[in-house]
Design an enzyme around this catalytic site. Structure first.
Site, mmCIF file in Angstrom:
data_model
loop_
_atom_site.group_PDB
_atom_site.id
_atom_site.type_symbol
_atom_site.label_atom_id
_atom_site.label_comp_id
_atom_site.label_asym_id
_atom_site.label_seq_id
_atom_site.Cartn_x
_atom_site.Cartn_y
_atom_site.Cartn_z
ATOM 1 N N LYS B 68 -9.125 -2.626 -11.984
ATOM 2 C CA LYS B 68 -9.148 -1.831 -11.139
ATOM 3 C C LYS B 68 -9.342 -0.941 -11.969
ATOM 4 C CE LYS B 68 -5.852 0.064 -7.525
ATOM 5 N NZ LYS B 68 -4.737 0.303 -6.481
ATOM 6 N N SER B 143 -3.846 -1.270 -1.813
ATOM 7 C CA SER B 143 -5.595 -0.190 -2.741
ATOM 8 C C SER B 143 -6.248 -1.505 -3.474
ATOM 9 C CB SER B 143 -5.095 0.749 -2.748
ATOM 10 O OG SER B 143 -4.300 0.810 -4.184
ATOM 11 N N SER B 167 0.455 -1.158 -2.835
ATOM 12 C CA SER B 167 -0.548 -1.716 -3.295
ATOM 13 C C SER B 167 -1.128 -2.445 -4.213
ATOM 14 C CB SER B 167 -1.857 -0.712 -3.968
ATOM 15 O OG SER B 167 -1.736 0.632 -2.935
#
Ligand SMILES: [Mg+2]
Ligand SMILES: [Zn+2]
Lengths: 483, 472, 94
Positions: B68, B143, B167
């Site tokens: 990420k 996210s 997330s």
């Protein structure tokens, strides 16, 4: 109508300053508060930084154990109670010298609180990190036509202890004197360089005034960063005067932060008023609480040396020194240490005399230097003072011996011998006195008539004849004997 | 050959490398080429060459991992989905990423995400939304949407993300993969661009539970650079139990009834039947303060974020707006650099901390947090694990919810309570509803990851979810 | 509820320059969110201790041992504006 008497009453009113001090102390740890960068001592800008103290995204603080240790020592030395569990907060504001947009500091639960140093109560002692340095870039550094500054993050993150006093200080002179006591105390602890000019000891003052005898506090102003004892005294005096004048004219003090310009003596507001500061403190989620263990407390406790205030008390009560001498020896620990070694070298009751020789003659001789760095040995000083007491060397000659000892060292008795500085006495002195009285017949008449001051002329003649080797008291006695 | 390779789970591929049947650099190259075909906007950056050296004997066998974009990686763009960090190249690498590389999982690429991890749909990325591989007109969740989409679409063998209020788990659910939010502190946060420091936690996003356990095993550890890191008290075991005998599962009505779509509820009911068939028992447990969980979360997270994002000021890195005076420099930089959702949360958090409001908002939210942790504590006196849907809905359409921030916030109600309590939770695929994946969430007490992984594994075997539909 | 003036004040604290349109929208959105959040004021939390850390750790301390700093080029490397020695910013108060 009516205004004049009120104004007169105000004008006559006596005001009492109420002053609290906030002191920031840079700790002399090896590394910064929350990262492993070494502390900076005038290195090239931005050479003592890392991702943590630059506030790079993703970095996290880790507390320096030694800073906590020093903080606990300071707290204890100031008679505070260490908090069983203290936490860090974030103090949020924007400024280019603050890389994270917040300062990690302590807020509602400081490391230690409620202590006392001398006459002044300590409100709190807490740990925090220093800001970086913003330097004006000068004419070359314009951005879009406007002035530019450059940020140097070397200082950013230096461990600080902030000490906040209760508003117990009542004059500028007392503030400066107390700050001196604090400085020697911190120096004695060995936790900071405590240099005001270099910024390792920084003092702000909260100043208000109130009608003498009243208990309520007036509106206070904050004086920032007075970087010497003299400036502190002048700044506080100027602010007290300004507030008095304001109130006498029927005005009111507004709460603001002021900058004292030592060159002009002027006080000017530091922050514009629309700059609302709301620090939005909240507990720092990246750090866990400090809960000093018995081991941590014991380590701090046992690292505490005898502190200046304690030493002054001991020198007064145990060694019988007068308060001023005791304080001077205690506050300058180099002199105090030298004194105690000299006093220990001598049997008998020479302590007071040795102390007087140190704070008088020796300091006159060496100034701020550490006596241990001179050739003078404490034992030699003790011996010299003993010789003076015994009358084998006269006071004025002993001063010359001391000068020689400081510069070259050696044995005082041998110096006295070699340089023929031994006190004139016995038949020799009696003969000199006889001669002087004969030469100064006028003066002798005056003495007989009751004018004691005339003794000086005879005394002067004796001293000239003996090149200062005569003991004054002995000469006095001989003169009286012959009248 | 390459097709077969990419069908292997990460654990299987790693095993082949370790057995000498496959070269680590071939494996890396195959995945690199595959990642480069990304048409979902899942990646922000893909490695252009394999790392100089992959130790064939390393425990993860050289199986590359997608990271990420919230994790800082030395010399590699790390923007956390924000224009304010566009082009930023950190001088250091996050501990978790470093540990994975050491264990033999080199970085394959950096994945797209909601800006600073603020969002549940990935539509808040400064670099465009990510598409859901099951239906490209829908969101992948957020996210960690880029990581979830990449793994689900077969653009990465596995990935890591971060979870603050859901997330990892919610995008895993919406993309039909496995996502674990570990116990707070078990994985170092050093190098994770902070959103809400007291909640943020890294974790794996993987095709199955075994991969999840394997990747997680090499992410945990106490890090001297993170004061709040604890590591795990026991080693992460690779799960192998196929039964749930003796395990008590708590079903909290607060997180399973109101607001859950019927299709999701049906899949959830089905998984409860599986639990019983495998020998587990079900019991209703109450989490009475869950309702206030969302409120507490949307005070605490924005408040911490408002401070964490203050460092983006145009001085040391990232975007700087041209301005002649300092105040304008700050305000223009932040105005141009931050997207709407980030500004909204900074405003919310700044307000909640501001003078006169702290006690009513931040102070109370922290007390609610205590109540939520107590709710879980008493529930775990009666049950071993709690089971809920991960998200009340399946993946929704791109643009469908962007006009109603509150509605978006409220849809996090199943995942927000766990980070508030610091406890671990996993999401595994429970089945499909309208041909879109539904996630099942299992939560346990702090440091119960092994128990969670074992149960998730058994349930996974029984469910037999087939995710190949999304891999194209 | 939050009004326009409060929004402007908070934006100033957060160093966000909001356009008029943003102020308008933000006022509405934040009011809606805050109305919902205010649910937490219904709870009786007087005797409840606040949780700021979920990990029960204390005294996580680092030995006072130096670690290498970044070379200056590294420190300045990502800066939008430098003079080669420091990070350039418009002077405060200028
Ligand atoms: Mg301070
Ligand atoms: Zn540093």
């Amino acid at each position: 109508m009516g205004a004049a008497p009120v104004a007169d009453a105000l004008a006559e009113r006596a005001y009492e300053p109420v002053i609290g001090l906030e002191i920031h102390v840079q700790l002399s740890t090896r590394t910064k508060m929350f990262c492993g960068c070494e502390l900076s001592f005038g290195e090239q800008p931005n050479t003592r930084t890392c991702p943590v103290c630059l506030g790079l995204p993703g970095t996290l603080p880790v507390t320096n154990a030694e800073a906590v240790h020093f903080g606990l020592m300071i707290g204890m030395a100031l008679g505070c109670e260490p908090a069983p569990r203290s936490i860090f907060h974030r103090k949020n504001y924007f400024y280019p010298d603050l890389p994270k947009g917040y300062q990690i500091s302590q807020y509602d639960i400081p490391l230690a609180r409620d202590g006392r140093l001398g006459d002044i109560r300590i409100h709190r002692v807490h740990l925090e990190e220093d800001a970086a340095k913003l330097v004006h870039a000068g004419a070359s550094g314009r951005i879009h036509g406007a002035e530019a500054s450059a940020v140097d993050f070397n200082r950013g993150g230096t461990p600080l202890v902030e000490i906040v006093t209760e508003p117990d200080v009542r004059s500028a002179a007392q503030a400066a004197e107390w700050l001196r006591l604090l400085r020697v105390t911190l120096r004695q602890l060995g936790v900071s360089d405590v240099n005001m000019e270099e910024g390792s000891l920084r003092c702000d003052a909260n100043v208000s005034i109130r009608p003498a005898g009243e208990a309520t506090l007036g509106t206070k102003t904050e004086l920032k960063n007075m970087n010497s004892f003299r400036f502190l005294e002048r700044g506080v005096n100027a602010e007290v005067a300004r507030q008095e004048e304001l109130l006498r004219e029927g005005g009111a003090v507004t709460q603001e932060t002021l900058h004292f310009d030592p060159r002009t003596g002027a006080l000017s507001p530091l922050r514009s008023k629309e700059e609302a500061h709301d620090y939005r403190y909240f507990p720092e989620p990246d750090l866990v609480p400090i809960a000093p263990t018995e081991e941590m407390l014991e380590r701090a406790r046992s690292a505490l040396p005898e502190l200046p205030a304690q030493r002054a008390e001991r020198l007064e009560s145990d060694m019988g020194l007068v308060p001023d001498t005791a304080r001077l020896l205690a506050f300058r620990s180099d002199l105090g240490d030298f004194f105690e070694r000299a006093a220990a070298a001598r049997v008998g009751d020479d302590s007071k005399a040795i102390a007087n020789w140190i704070v008088g003659e020796l300091v006159a001789n060496i100034g701020d230097a550490d006596p241990a760095d001179t050739k003078l040995e404490p034992e030699s000083l003790a011996a010299l003072v003993g010789m003076v007491r015994e009358g084998t060397v006269a006071g004025s000659a002993a001063k010359d011996v001391l000068t020689t000892l400081v510069a070259e060292g050696g044995d005082p008795a041998e110096i006295v011998e070699a340089e023929n500085l031994g006190a004139a006495g016995g038949d020799e002195l009696a003969r000199v006195v006889d001669q002087a009285m004969a030469d100064q017949a006028d003066a002798v008449e005056k003495i007989r008539a009751g004018n004691d001051k005339a003794t000086g002329a005879v005394m002067g003649a004796v001293m000239r004849a003996t090149e200062g080797r005569a003991d004054g008291a002995e000469v006095q006695r001989l003169i009286r004997e012959r009248l | 050959m390459t097709g077969d390779l990419l069908d292997l789970t990460a654990a299987q591929a790693g095993q082949r490398v370790r057995a000498g049947e496959l070269s680590a650099s071939d494996l890396f190259e195959a995945w690199r080429e595959r990642a480069a075909t990304d048409s979902l906007n899942a990646y922000r950056w893909v490695a252009d060459a394999p790392p100089p050296e992959i130790a064939a004997g390393a425990p993860l066998g050289g199986v590359p991992v997608a990271i990420k974009d919230l994790f800082c990686t030395e010399g590699v763009p790390s923007a956390a989905g924000s224009r304010i960090l566009e082009g930023y190249l950190p001088p250091y690498t996050a501990t978790a990423v470093e540990q994975l590389a050491q264990a033999g999982a080199p970085m394959l690429g950096k994945t797209n995400m909601d800006e600073f991890a603020m969002g549940s749909s990935n539509e808040n990325s400064g670099f465009g939304p990510v598409m859901n591989p099951w239906d490209e007109s829908r969101v992948p969740g957020g996210s960690s949407g880029g990581s979830a989409a990449a793994v689900a679409a077969g653009l990465a063998p596995w990935a890591i993300g971060t979870d603050t209020g859901g997330s990892i788990r919610q995008p895993a659910a919406l993309c039909g993969i496995v996502g674990l939010k570990p116990t707070y502190g078990s994985i170092s946060r050093y190098g994770m661009i902070a959103f809400a420091s007291s909640l943020d936690q890294a974790g794996p996003l993987t095709r199955d539970v075994t991969d999840c356990a394997l990747l997680f095993r090499h992410m945990v550890g106490r890090d001297p650079l993170d004061s709040t890191s604890t590591g795990l008290p026991e080693e992460v075991r690779l799960p192998d139990q196929e039964r749930l005998d003796g395990l008590r599962f708590g079903v909290p009505p607060e997180l399973t009834r109101g607001g859950v779509d019927p299709g999701v509820a049906a899949v959830f009911e089905q998984s409860l039947r599986h639990i019983e068939e495998l020998g587990g028992t079900l019991e209703e447990v109450s989490l009475p303060h869950s309702d206030q969980g969302i409120s507490a979360y949307y005070v605490i997270a924005p408040a911490e974020a408002s401070a964490n994002l203050a460092r983006f000021d145009g001085v040391r890195y990232g975007l700087r707006a041209e301005a002649g005076d300092l105040a304008s420099m700050y305000e223009d930089t932040r105005e141009h650099g931050f997207g709407d959702e980030v500004k909204r949360r900074i405003m919310l958090g700044t307000y909640a901390l501001s003078s006169g409001y702290y006690d009513a908002y931040y102070g109370r939210a922290q007390r609610v947090r205590t109540k939520i942790a107590e709710d879980f504590r008493s529930a775990f006196e009666r049950v071993d694990l709690i089971v809920t849907p991960t998200s009340p809905t399946v993946a929704f359409g791109l643009g469908e919810r962007t006009d109603d921030p509150l509605a978006m916030y409220l849809s996090d109600f199943c995942t927000v309570p766990m980070p508030l309590a610091g406890i671990p939770a996993i999401s595994i695929p429970g089945g499909l509803s309208d041909e879109l994946p539904v996630g099942i969430q299992l939560a346990g007490p702090a440091f119960s990851e092994n128990r969670i992984l074992e149960a998730a594994y058994a349930l996974e075997q029984a469910i037999g979810f087939d995710g190949s539909g999304a891999r194209g | 509820m939050i009004d326009r003036d409060q929004v402007l004040h908070v934006a100033r604290l957060a160093r966000l320059r909001l356009t008029d349109e943003e102020v308008e929208r933000m006022t509405g959105e934040l009011s809606t969110i805050l109305d919902h959040i205010e649910k937490i004021s219904e709870l009786d939390l007087d005797d409840v201790a606040p949780t700021s850390h979920v990990v029960a750790m204390e005294n996580v301390l680092r030995p006072d041992e130096p670690r290498p700093s970044l070379p200056r080029e590294g420190a300045l490397g990502q800066a939008p504006d430098t003079d080669g020695v420091g990070f350039r910013v418009p002077s405060p108060g200028a």
